[in-house]
Design a protein around this motif. Structure first.
Motif, PDB file in Angstrom:
ATOM      1  N   VAL A  61      46.297  60.814 -35.588  1.00 19.59           N
ATOM      2  CA  VAL A  61      46.749  59.937 -36.679  1.00 19.59           C
ATOM      3  C   VAL A  61      46.275  60.496 -38.011  1.00 19.59           C
ATOM      4  O   VAL A  61      47.038  60.588 -38.985  1.00 19.59           O
ATOM      5  CB  VAL A  61      46.225  58.500 -36.466  1.00 19.59           C
ATOM      6  CG1 VAL A  61      46.648  57.604 -37.638  1.00 19.59           C
ATOM      7  CG2 VAL A  61      46.741  57.929 -35.157  1.00 19.59           C
TER       8      VAL A  61
ATOM      9  N   ALA B 122      52.915  61.283 -35.169  1.00 16.55           N
ATOM     10  CA  ALA B 122      51.699  60.608 -34.688  1.00 16.55           C
ATOM     11  C   ALA B 122      52.038  59.521 -33.687  1.00 16.55           C
ATOM     12  O   ALA B 122      51.472  58.421 -33.716  1.00 16.55           O
ATOM     13  CB  ALA B 122      50.896  60.043 -35.851  1.00 16.55           C
TER      14      ALA B 122
ATOM     15  N   HIS C  46      41.336  59.265 -32.857  1.00 16.51           N
ATOM     16  CA  HIS C  46      41.333  58.334 -33.980  1.00 16.51           C
ATOM     17  C   HIS C  46      40.738  56.979 -33.611  1.00 16.51           C
ATOM     18  O   HIS C  46      40.022  56.382 -34.421  1.00 16.51           O
ATOM     19  CB  HIS C  46      42.765  58.142 -34.489  1.00 16.51           C
ATOM     20  CG  HIS C  46      42.845  57.308 -35.727  1.00 16.51           C
ATOM     21  ND1 HIS C  46      42.431  57.770 -36.954  1.00 16.51           N
ATOM     22  CD2 HIS C  46      43.281  56.021 -35.925  1.00 16.51           C
ATOM     23  CE1 HIS C  46      42.615  56.820 -37.856  1.00 16.51           C
ATOM     24  NE2 HIS C  46      43.128  55.750 -37.266  1.00 16.51           N
TER      25      HIS C  46
ATOM     26  N   VAL D   5      53.087  56.142 -35.141  1.00 18.65           N
ATOM     27  CA  VAL D   5      52.174  55.449 -36.052  1.00 18.65           C
ATOM     28  C   VAL D   5      52.674  55.542 -37.486  1.00 18.65           C
ATOM     29  O   VAL D   5      52.633  54.565 -38.241  1.00 18.65           O
ATOM     30  CB  VAL D   5      50.750  56.023 -35.929  1.00 18.65           C
ATOM     31  CG1 VAL D   5      49.841  55.450 -37.022  1.00 18.65           C
ATOM     32  CG2 VAL D   5      50.165  55.721 -34.559  1.00 18.65           C
TER      33      VAL D   5
END
Length: 809
Positions: free
Chosen positions: A739, A608, A769, A611
């Protein structure tokens, strides 16, 4: 109902009864009739016996009601004056041990005074002594949290449920709800003052003692205890038996030989208000008497429509005396918090014996009716910095949701708000300007332990037609640093949007983010408690009559996942809140423990766009800091990346932290090169072997699970069962969300449906997201309004669907 008597008429009638030294009560009347029969002819005797038998057969005239608590039917009785179209006070009566609601109705006759004084009377009923049966038992008892109680019934939840039913069926004044109990019912009344402090304006425990230790009230409650000095079951001087334990410490009580012996069903009871009464102490009356140094006062003559009989009056100055720290007379203004007791000379145990001494109902109603559950709108005169600096110690004696400090923020006109929301919530038609306040409030990170959260409360200048639900807007992961609190950065579009269309809203920062401590970013239960307590804070700060008790939780990412968890926590953690709807943007419900990857050190955390790496680093670090302290938390990381990682977590907010820990672009690349930091790709590369194995041992892996690691695992556990009968849910997913991918939302939906039988609504849009919340705010508003109105929700703006979950099919 009859017209209330004039003060003069009331006093004349009271004095006449006082001179007779007897009270016309339902329990005494048949006895006097029966004695009259003995002195008459046989025919008269027969007639009188028939009259007494007829009275005894008469059932309580109050309507029967039933609620279900913990899957068990519980009964009660309610009487309401007829022909009154205004909101009425409610008096809830709790019988003594072994009695029943029907017997309490017959013997106390509170409903007759209710008809005269215009209040609703509710007679409550306990269960068998061991809690095994709550209907059809021969004798009924309460679970008053005493050490000698054999029942595990949640009688506080029962009282809440009954009041909810009474409110649904009658016009009730929520600022004037009172509890009166006698004997064990008095113990229960005191417990309600601590465990349901949000409901009651005042309680009157009669011939009882609080056998529990801790109490947290909102300071917005009055206590009016009454005790007879000849009560043998609960003596004025206190009592104990051979197995007596102090309910505060659980230890055996020394010195019992100097006190009377309690009845066989009682454990230790301190002297009346015996140097310690948890309700009085929580209200700040720590010096309440005991027997030494007590300032007993003769009550002054009280005037008013429902002035009580002598407390005492001229008739007999020894009849009763007040104890406490207030004057005995009624104040000219309704009180918010008062503690004032009445000691009755020659007063014995039962209700009727006490009423032979004084007209107890009228005395208590004169006291109770002056107490109001005044809205706790905060006085906003603190500085913003002082709100964030609220110490946790300030929350220790407060109930969850109590506002501790408050600072005004600049208001926004409708025009200013529309400009703000043009990008933050496109499609929302702003209808009103708003006022804003920054508050700190009591919540918790760890169950039962106080913490402080900050929040922005946004109230519309022109509310929508109401009463209205309270809106709680939860933000996504912001970071760990105090500067990242959305109330500081301005990221509160969801709350502003709701307020802009007329709904009171609050945006909590979550405990420890901007306030004392540290927010454990991996703990969804901590987020959920911050949100539910934020709802309580909003209710406390909102003018009376504007809100109707319903609560809507709406949140993005971390805030959306926390709102789903709150759906499962609400009934146990905040049962007084009517959680009616939950909306989650870009969020999932996952039963898998977030630290489970500790069992697999080669698990990849670089996905991601970095993330996942940042979430793992901040989550483990912050949870460890809560349990072990921030100094020890740095030790979870591998030495080669430790300093760089800790500085990134503590010195940057979420998106910047993602870039730093991923060395994505300059200046992050340069900083990484200078520091020698290489982004870890796996769990084992980020965390020390000791950290990984320690968590793994608490999650079913080999090794020893230490207390500290167990505490961290429990803090971050998110497998909270959802409430099958709880709030409706809407999941809003973005097809381009990398995400929280749409396939993860699909698996989350399957989990919710298959594990709990719930059927959330789902709406999929062409968003990512970080923009799904802004893009779908207008739609979620229409969905919530439709759900609250009992209507079918509108169709999704787009016709996209979720992919299939590969793990469920």
């Amino acid at each position: 109902p009859t017209t209330p008597p004039t003060p003069a008429a009331t006093r004349a009638d009271a004095n006449a009864r006082a001179h007779r030294n007897t009270i016309e009560t339902p329990g005494a009347a048949p006895v006097r009739r029966l004695f009259g029969c003995i002195l008459g002819t046989i025919l008269v005797v027969a007639g009188c016996l028939f009259a007494s038998a007829a009275w005894a057969a008469t059932d309580c005239p109050c309507s029967s009601g039933e609620v279900t608590v913990d899957g068990r039917a519980r009964s009660y009785r309610v009487c309401a004056p007829e022909g009154i179209d205004i909101q009425l006070p409610v008096l809830m009566y709790l019988h003594d041990k072994g009695k029943s609601s029907q017997r309490a109705c017959r013997t106390t006759d509170w409903h007759r005074l209710g008809s005269e004084a215009s209040f609703i009377t509710v007679y409550l009923q306990g269960c068998d002594a061991d809690g095994s049966a709550c209907d059809g038992a021969k004798r009924y008892f309460w679970n008053d949290e005493a050490v000698d109680t054999g029942s595990a019934n949640d009688d506080v939840a029962y009282v809440r449920a009954v009041l909810t039913e009474v409110v649904a069926g009658h016009e009730v004044d929520p600022t004037r709800v009172y509890a009166v109990g006698v004997g064990q019912g008095a113990n229960m009344a005191s417990l309600l003052a601590c465990r349901a402090t949000d409901l009651f304006a005042a309680v009157a425990p009669i011939n009882g003692a609080a056998k529990f230790s801790t109490c947290a009230t909102d300071g917005n409650l009055s206590l009016f205890p009454v005790n007879g000095d000849q009560d043998k079951a609960m003596p004025w001087s206190g009592c104990c038996n051979k197995r007596a334990r102090d309910p505060r410490t659980g230890k055996y009580v020394a010195g019992c030989e100097d006190l009377p012996v309690c009845d066989r069903d009682s454990a230790w009871s301190p002297p009346v208000l015996g140097g310690y009464h948890p309700v009085a102490a929580a209200l700040g009356y720590d010096d309440l008497p005991g027997l030494e140094g007590i300032a007993e006062r003769v009550c002054s003559v009280i005037t008013g429509p429902f002035a009580p009989l002598p407390c005492p009056q001229e008739v007999d100055l020894d009849q009763g005396s007040c104890y406490g720290v207030e004057d005995c007379a009624l104040g000219s203004e309704p009180g918010r918090s008062e503690v004032l007791g009445l000691k009755l000379t020659n007063g014995r145990q039962s209700w009727n014996q006490l009423e032979d001494v004084v007209d107890l109902k009228r005395y208590l109603w004169a006291r109770l009716s002056t107490a109001l559950k005044q809205p706790l709108a905060p006085v906003c005169d603190d500085a913003v910095a002082d709100v964030y600096a609220t110490p946790v110690a300030a929350a220790e004696a407060m109930s969850p949701g109590t506002i501790l400090r408050c600072a005004p923020l600049p208001p926004l006109s409708a025009e200013e708000l529309a400009r703000t929301l043009k990008w933050g919530a496109p499609g929302v038609e702003v209808l009103t300007g708003v006022s804003r306040t920054l508050v700190s409030y009591r919540t918790s990170l760890v169950p039962g332990e106080p913490a402080v959260g900050s929040a922005v409360i946004v109230l519309p200048d022109e509310p929508a037609p109401g009463p209205l639900p309270a809106i709680v807007a939860g933000h996504g992961t912001a970071g760990v640093a105090d500067a990242c609190a959305p109330s500081k950065t301005g990221g509160i579009s969801l709350a502003l949007a709701w307020a802009g269309v007329g709904y009171p809203a609050v945006m909590p920062d979550y405990a420890g983010l901007g306030t004392e401590g540290i927010q454990p970013t991996a703990s969804l239960t901590a987020v959920a408690r911050s949100q539910l307590d934020g709802a309580r804070a909003l209710i406390n700060a909102t003018p009376a009559g504007l809100l109707d008790g319903r609560v809507v939780l709406t949140g993005h990412s971390q805030g959306g996942a926390g709102a789903i968890v709150a759906q499962g926590l609400a009934q146990s953690y905040a049962p007084e809140l009517d959680l009616s709807a939950v909306v989650a943007f870009g969020a999932i419900y996952d039963l898998t423990h977030p630290l489970m990857s500790a069992r697999y050190p080669n698990s990849n955390i670089s996905g991601a766009g970095g993330v996942l790496r940042a979430i793992a680093a901040a989550g483990v670090y912050s949870a460890t800091a809560v349990v072990r302290g921030e100094d020890a938390a740095a030790g979870v990381f591998q030495p080669a990346i430790r300093d760089f990682t800790v500085n990134a977590i503590n010195g940057s907010c979420a998106l910047e932290m993602v870039g730093l820990l991923g060395c994505a672009t300059d200046p992050a690349q340069t900083l990484c090169t200078v520091s020698g930091y290489v982004p870890p790709a796996t769990v084992g590369q980020m965390f020390t072997a000791e950290t990984v194995s320690g968590f793994a041992a608490c999650l079913g892996g080999p090794g020893i699970c230490t207390d500290e690691n167990r505490a961290i695992v429990e803090l971050t556990n998110r497998a909270i069962p959802l409430d099958r009968e709880g709030a409706d849910m809407l999941l809003l997913a973005g097809i381009y969300d990398f995400v929280v991918p749409a396939v993860n939302v699909a698996c989350s939906l399957e989990t919710i449906e298959q594990s709990f039988g719930l059927q959330p609504d789902v709406c999929v849009s062409s968003n990512g997201h970080f923009d799904v919340a802004q893009a779908q705010t207008a739609y979620q508003m229409e969905w919530v309004k439709a759900k609250l109105a009992g209507e079918d929700p509108p169709p999704c703006p787009e016709t996209l669907t979720l992919p299939a979950c590969p793990f469920w099919r």
